[in-house]
Design a protein around this motif. Structure first.
Motif, PDB file in Angstrom:
ATOM      1  N   MET A   1       0.840  -1.194   0.000  1.00  0.00           N
ATOM      2  CA  MET A   1       0.000   0.000   0.000  1.00  0.00           C
ATOM      3  C   MET A   1       0.875   1.244   0.000  1.00  0.00           C
ATOM      4  N   ALA A   2       0.670   2.128  -0.962  1.00  0.00           N
ATOM      5  CA  ALA A   2       1.418   3.380  -1.055  1.00  0.00           C
ATOM      6  C   ALA A   2       0.569   4.515  -0.508  1.00  0.00           C
ATOM      7  N   GLY A   3       1.229   5.522   0.009  1.00  0.00           N
ATOM      8  CA  GLY A   3       0.480   6.666   0.523  1.00  0.00           C
ATOM      9  C   GLY A   3       1.352   7.570   1.353  1.00  0.00           C
ATOM     10  N   LEU A   4       0.710   8.328   2.208  1.00  0.00           N
ATOM     11  CA  LEU A   4       1.386   9.305   3.049  1.00  0.00           C
ATOM     12  C   LEU A   4       1.918   8.632   4.312  1.00  0.00           C
ATOM     13  N   ILE A   5       3.186   8.886   4.631  1.00  0.00           N
ATOM     14  CA  ILE A   5       3.758   8.277   5.823  1.00  0.00           C
ATOM     15  C   ILE A   5       4.132   9.307   6.897  1.00  0.00           C
ATOM     16  N   ALA A   6       4.151  10.590   6.551  1.00  0.00           N
ATOM     17  CA  ALA A   6       4.449  11.623   7.550  1.00  0.00           C
ATOM     18  C   ALA A   6       4.064  12.986   7.002  1.00  0.00           C
ATOM     19  N   TYR A   7       3.820  13.916   7.918  1.00  0.00           N
ATOM     20  CA  TYR A   7       3.513  15.290   7.524  1.00  0.00           C
ATOM     21  C   TYR A   7       3.877  16.232   8.662  1.00  0.00           C
ATOM     22  N   GLY A   8       4.010  17.500   8.332  1.00  0.00           N
ATOM     23  CA  GLY A   8       4.286  18.528   9.323  1.00  0.00           C
ATOM     24  C   GLY A   8       3.953  19.884   8.747  1.00  0.00           C
ATOM     25  N   ALA A   9       3.777  20.862   9.597  1.00  0.00           N
ATOM     26  CA  ALA A   9       3.413  22.205   9.146  1.00  0.00           C
ATOM     27  C   ALA A   9       4.148  23.258   9.965  1.00  0.00           C
ATOM     28  N   HIS A  10       4.261  24.427   9.372  1.00  0.00           N
ATOM     29  CA  HIS A  10       4.840  25.565  10.092  1.00  0.00           C
ATOM     30  C   HIS A  10       3.983  26.788   9.833  1.00  0.00           C
ATOM     31  N   VAL A  11       3.397  27.332  10.905  1.00  0.00           N
ATOM     32  CA  VAL A  11       2.655  28.587  10.856  1.00  0.00           C
ATOM     33  C   VAL A  11       3.489  29.627  11.600  1.00  0.00           C
ATOM     34  N   PRO A  12       3.919  30.690  10.932  1.00  0.00           N
ATOM     35  CA  PRO A  12       4.749  31.699  11.611  1.00  0.00           C
ATOM     36  C   PRO A  12       4.075  32.243  12.870  1.00  0.00           C
ATOM     37  N   TYR A  13       4.887  32.704  13.783  1.00  0.00           N
ATOM     38  CA  TYR A  13       4.416  33.179  15.084  1.00  0.00           C
ATOM     39  C   TYR A  13       3.664  34.502  14.992  1.00  0.00           C
ATOM     40  N   HIS A  14       4.065  35.364  14.076  1.00  0.00           N
ATOM     41  CA  HIS A  14       3.551  36.737  14.054  1.00  0.00           C
ATOM     42  C   HIS A  14       2.217  36.825  13.322  1.00  0.00           C
ATOM     43  N   ARG A  15       1.396  37.836  13.727  1.00  0.00           N
ATOM     44  CA  ARG A  15       0.085  38.071  13.138  1.00  0.00           C
ATOM     45  C   ARG A  15      -0.078  39.555  12.799  1.00  0.00           C
ATOM     46  N   LEU A  16      -0.878  39.802  11.762  1.00  0.00           N
ATOM     47  CA  LEU A  16      -1.247  41.163  11.382  1.00  0.00           C
ATOM     48  C   LEU A  16      -2.765  41.242  11.344  1.00  0.00           C
ATOM     49  N   ALA A  17      -3.341  42.193  12.075  1.00  0.00           N
ATOM     50  CA  ALA A  17      -4.790  42.368  12.089  1.00  0.00           C
ATOM     51  C   ALA A  17      -5.217  43.171  10.867  1.00  0.00           C
ATOM     52  N   ARG A  18      -6.173  42.645  10.120  1.00  0.00           N
ATOM     53  CA  ARG A  18      -6.634  43.338   8.918  1.00  0.00           C
ATOM     54  C   ARG A  18      -7.249  44.695   9.254  1.00  0.00           C
ATOM     55  N   ALA A  19      -7.894  44.782  10.397  1.00  0.00           N
ATOM     56  CA  ALA A  19      -8.507  46.059  10.790  1.00  0.00           C
ATOM     57  C   ALA A  19      -7.459  47.152  10.941  1.00  0.00           C
ATOM     58  N   ASP A  20      -6.247  46.782  11.393  1.00  0.00           N
ATOM     59  CA  ASP A  20      -5.189  47.783  11.534  1.00  0.00           C
ATOM     60  C   ASP A  20      -4.764  48.341  10.181  1.00  0.00           C
TER      61      ASP A  20
END
Length: 503
Positions: A1-20
């Protein structure tokens, strides 16, 4: 069976508010926030962080045979960016490292290529979205990266999501484009592309479901990604999928990360999916691509080290809009009255690739002293050539002391510099990132992260920085088995600067 064996993600720490953004420019910019890559992050450094989260288990690094980096915002042209990711991960020199760049669709191309490959393949999707001030690309965009390893049981790792089917439909039409060197994309009238995407999505999804002998009602998680927001909404509405199966697109909290967005959304689904569920990933961009996956019983025990939701929750308070513009190079700030930074030099950087990119220290075989940077002579017992490699990028530490430098050359003053005592021995001085002055505290726990320290003379200098530990994960590498009272050393390259400055 072939397929996905691992995954990972990175979301940066900083945020920008659209209202600003709207407040500063006097426009309506919408609600919510977008993720912002730090001043010391780019698509290469974010790719390393995502890949680390995917590979940090079961010896997967030694199994990878190919590495593909997909991005629409490469840090270099001509030069391969994937080789820096390869070096930071410490992959075997015979592993192919190649870029897939220039378009948002390259992310889909990398995923499909990896899924089709007969050998274990690491594919990383990374993007940094920037638009003109006040434009939709600026406020609706986002930054981030995601990594996936495709393989099979014969490769010695359990499959966490079986690949059921995939299909792609390509079409040439003018929807979104950006000329080389242009600061922002241009977009055609939305209604033109919306009907085209809906039609193409129906073809691709129908073909994939037919291959898998499934129907739309069988889909448990329906993930739709693309920069054309109206088309994505129409596909979600018209695909015939159960409403409860349609997944959130996360644009309200982190924005749309373009090339990386399908990867971030898929990683978020895998963070919470149960075994035996069908996931349909639909990617819109110069056509449509569909991947159908079914999760396996191995998924709960092999989820990503840092869930996407946890990274979103750990984000910073919204940053000032002026700071964002400065980091993106859209607002020039007066530099400090200091000499301009020097670029890293190629020969010494190549000689110390293991240290510079992999953060590999040394441990003396005779006395057990851990040394950062590595050296041939032990700082404690003075033995010569008795060192073994000591990977350090996963080892956490404690701040022993710090300084706040308000004169240093940095896009985000002041520069925070810490001296870190590592678990299991060893001491090193480095920058503290993703932090404020309040985070620079003696006794604070830190972990290492791969960053771009400076860009000088058109050359990026990559090295490792410390960042505060803000979430628990499976990569906490406290060396509780090593009781050696190692001799700590703080060393420089002889010029008064730490080695990370010049590579």
């Amino acid at each position: 069976m072939a397929g996905l064996i691992a995954y990972g993600a990175h979301v940066p720490y900083h945020r920008l508010a659209r209202a600003d953004v709207g407040t500063v420019l006097g426009t309506r910019a919408g609600k919510g926030t977008r993720a912002v890559a730090g001043y010391d992050e780019d698509t290469t450094s974010m790719a390393v962080e995502a890949a680390r989260n995917a590979l940090d288990r079961d010896g997967l690094r030694s199994r990878v045979s190919q590495l593909f980096l997909a991005t629409a915002a490469p840090a270099y042209l001509d030069k391969t960016n994937a080789t820096a990711v390869h070096a930071a991960l410490g992959l075997d020199e015979h592993v192919l490292a190649a870029d897939m760049t220039g378009s948002v669709r390259s992310g889909l191309g990398a995923l499909v290529t990896a899924a089709r490959s007969p050998v274990p393949t690491l594919t990383v999707l990374s993007d940094l979205r920037t638009g003109l001030p006040g434009g939709n690309d600026e406020t609706a965009g986002g930054d981030g990266a995601a990594a996936f390893v495709f393989g099979g049981h014969r490769n010695g790792a359990p499959v966490i999501a079986e690949l059921l089917a995939h299909d792609t439909v390509s079409d040439e039409f003018l929807d979104r484009w950006r000329l080389p060197g242009a600061p922002a994309s241009r977009v055609w009238e939305e209604r033109f592309a919306e009907d085209i995407y809906v039609s193409l999505a129906g073809k691709a999804l129908g073909a994939a479901l037919e291959q898998a002998a499934l129907d739309s009602a069988s889909i448990d998680h329906f993930v739709v990604s693309g920069l054309h927001a109206r088309a994505c909404a129409s596909v979600r509405r018209t695909a015939g999928v159960r409403p409860e199966a349609v997944t959130p697109d996360l644009t309200g909290v982190i924005g749309n990360a373009g090339t990386a967005q399908p990867g971030l959304l898929l990683a978020d689904v895998l963070d919470r999916a149960r075994p035996g569920e069908v996931v349909a990933l639909v990617v819109l961009g110069d056509g449509v691509g569909v991947l159908l996956l079914r999760t396996t019983d191995a998924l709960p025990a092999h989820r990503g080290a840092r869930p996407v939701a946890a990274q979103i929750a750990a984000g910073s308070a919204p940053m000032p809009y002026a700071t964002y513009l400065s980091w993106r190079g859209l607002l020039d700030r007066e530099p400090p009255r200091r000499p301009d930074p020097e670029p890293p030099y190629a020969p010494p950087a190549h000689r110390r690739t293991g240290w510079k990119y992999g953060f590999v220290a040394a441990r003396c075989e005779k006395c057990g002293t851990r040394q950062l940077p590595p050296d041939r002579v032990c700082a404690s017992c003075r033995s010569v050539d008795t060192m073994t490699d000591e990977p350090m990028q996963h080892v956490r530490g404690t701040v022993a002391t710090f300084t706040v430098d308000r004169l240093a050359h940095t896009p985000s003053p002041p520069m925070l510099v810490v001296v870190v005592d590592y678990d299991g021995g060893g001491r090193f001085r480095c920058q503290l990132t993703d932090a404020t002055e309040a985070d620079a505290v003696i006794g604070a726990r830190v972990e290492m992260t791969f960053r771009r320290t400076v860009t000088a003379s058109g050359v990026h200098n990559y090295f490792w920085k410390a960042r505060p530990v803000r979430m628990a994960d499976s990569t906490d590498s406290t060396d509780s088995t090593d009781s050696t009272d190692a001799t700590d050393s703080l060393r420089t390259d002889g010029t008064g600067e730490t080695e990370e400055t010049h590579g």
